[in-house]
Design an enzyme around this catalytic site. Structure first.
Site, PDB file in Angstrom:
ATOM      1  CG  HIS A 305      -2.034   0.984   1.149  1.00 54.50           C
ATOM      2  ND1 HIS A 305      -1.872   2.318   1.456  1.00 54.50           N
ATOM      3  CD2 HIS A 305      -3.332   0.829   0.788  1.00 54.50           C
ATOM      4  CE1 HIS A 305      -3.025   2.933   1.286  1.00 54.50           C
ATOM      5  NE2 HIS A 305      -3.927   2.065   0.888  1.00 54.50           N
ATOM      6  CG  ASP A 362      -7.908  -2.789  -2.483  1.00 53.34           C
ATOM      7  OD1 ASP A 362      -9.022  -2.266  -2.360  1.00 53.34           O
ATOM      8  OD2 ASP A 362      -6.856  -2.140  -2.555  1.00 53.34           O
TER       9      ASP A 362
END
Length: 416
Positions: A305, A362
């Protein structure tokens, strides 16, 4: 005592730059007078080291894996509060009492009806359209109602429009889903919770009550975990458009358009596509090696991320929710098997450990929605549904901030 940093240039010019300290997080070097004093800009592609605003909404510590809304830890909010309570928290700065929550739910219900104008916008799109293209148009259409009341004037005190956006977006997303699937629209049922109502408007009676409660609980967590995420790309877009004096709904359209990108809101859809590709191949190790090859275009979606250099705190919560959904469905889900294997390999492989490529939110949200039978093309609109709360909150904060100026980044020119 005020902290300052002395910057001395090679030509002998000196400038003292103030150091600003927030409640928590890194100090910030105030460079707003740098160009005026020195004639120099700063160069920061992607704004990775630049604070574009001050905010009291969301705090992230990427190194420690911390995410807080209004000072409340995300794990506590996801486990002990409904999404509507979190909406209230973001808008008003504190969690509601039971009486405040009851009144707020009533306000959401009263604001949830989608106008015929927006319904016609949805119907005007071909069934082959991507849902996000329709959602962009729906928010743009809603700007007409804002214009009717305020004209080109921006009203930062009237929260009703923000609440109406948050209230209407579940119905709009559900209508988009049913339109592209050639199904009749289903009216809202105000006796149901926010998440249960959304499921009902999507699937009707196709999901039995037991499954509906299970799915709604998981979706409520997904909504909470995606409600806001500090100054991400779509939030920055909402603030940028709003800084020009554009109204709330026009700014929300920009947020949806930005979220559509696979590097942002489309990432959970990309996770499912990747898992399906690995499933067809039957060779996980091959894809791990491809991911480690810098010359190979393949990327391991759902890992790493931009902000978190630790385990994404949202992923920890959704990992448990994912197992709960699939265990109660008694599904022998091949995609989850692959996902668990990928996570196991990545958390032990030095390549991923050194680069701190941990599973992010996700990775699991896509698997949950896939288990609920929501098609991958709807993942990003559902993300937008949740993030609308954050966008609305950020827009109002930006409008009411006396230091807000129209966003105007500079550039390093290399042309002729």
């Amino acid at each position: 005592m005020d902290k300052k940093v002395l910057l001395e240039l090679s030509n002998g010019l000196k400038i003292e730059l103030p150091v600003l300290s927030g409640t928590t997080g890194p100090d910030v070097l105030n460079i707003k007078d740098l160009y005026k004093t020195t004639g120099l800009f700063t160069y920061d592609p992607g704004f990775v080291s630049t604070a574009s605003c001050s905010s009291s909404i969301t705090f992230i510590d990427g190194d420690e894996g911390v995410l807080k809304y209004r000072g409340h830890d995300i794990a506590d909010l996801a486990e002990n509060n409904s999404f509507t309570a979190v909406i209230y928290l973001l808008l008003y700065g504190e969690l509601p009492s039971s009486e405040q929550h009851k009144k707020f739910l009533l306000k959401i219900q009263e604001s949830s009806k989608v106008s015929e104008q927006v319904t016609n916008v949805i119907k005007a799109f071909p069934k082959t359209a991507h849902p996000m293209s329709i959602l962009v148009a729906c928010f743009a259409s809603l700007s007409a109602s804002y214009y009717e009341k305020h004209g080109n004037n921006v009203n930062g005190e009237d929260l009703d429009f923000g609440i109406s956006a948050i209230a209407q977006v579940p119905a709009i997303v559900a209508m988009i889903y049913r339109h592209i699937n050639n199904q009749e629209f289903i009216n809202a049922n105000n006796e149901l919770s926010y998440s249960e109502n959304f499921l009902k408007m999507i699937f009707g009676d196709a999901v039995d009550n037991d499954k509906s409660a299970l799915f709604a609980k998981a979706l409520d967590k997904i909504f909470t975990l995606h409600a806001d995420h500090e100054q991400n790309a779509s939030t920055a877009a909402v603030r940028l458009v709003g800084s020009a004096g554009s109204n709330l709904f026009a700014s929300l359209s920009a947020g949806v358009a930005t979220l559509w990108g696979p590097a942002h809101g489309g990432a959970n859809e990309a996770v499912i596509n990747m898992l399906k590709e690995i499933e067809q191949s039957g060779d996980i190790d091959k894809f791990i090696e491809k991911a480690k090859d810098d010359k190979d275009p393949f990327k391991l979606m759902g890992f790493g991320h931009r902000v978190y250099k630790n385990y994404d705190p949202r992923a920890r919560i959704l990992k448990d929710a994912c197992h709960e959904v699939l265990s109660k469905l008694e599904q022998n889900n091949e995609l989850l098997k692959i996902a668990k294997k990928l996570e196991e390999i990545a958390l032990k492989d030095e390549y991923f450990i050194v680069r701190k490529l941990y599973p992010n939110v996700d990775f699991y949200s896509g698997i949950i929605m896939n288990a609920i039978d929501i098609p991958s093309s709807m993942f990003t609109p559902i993300f937008a549904l949740a993030r609308t709360t954050g966008w609305v909150t950020q827009w109002y904060e930006m409008i009411n901030d006396k230091e807000t100026k129209i966003c105007r980044p500079r550039q390093l020119y290399f042309g002729k």
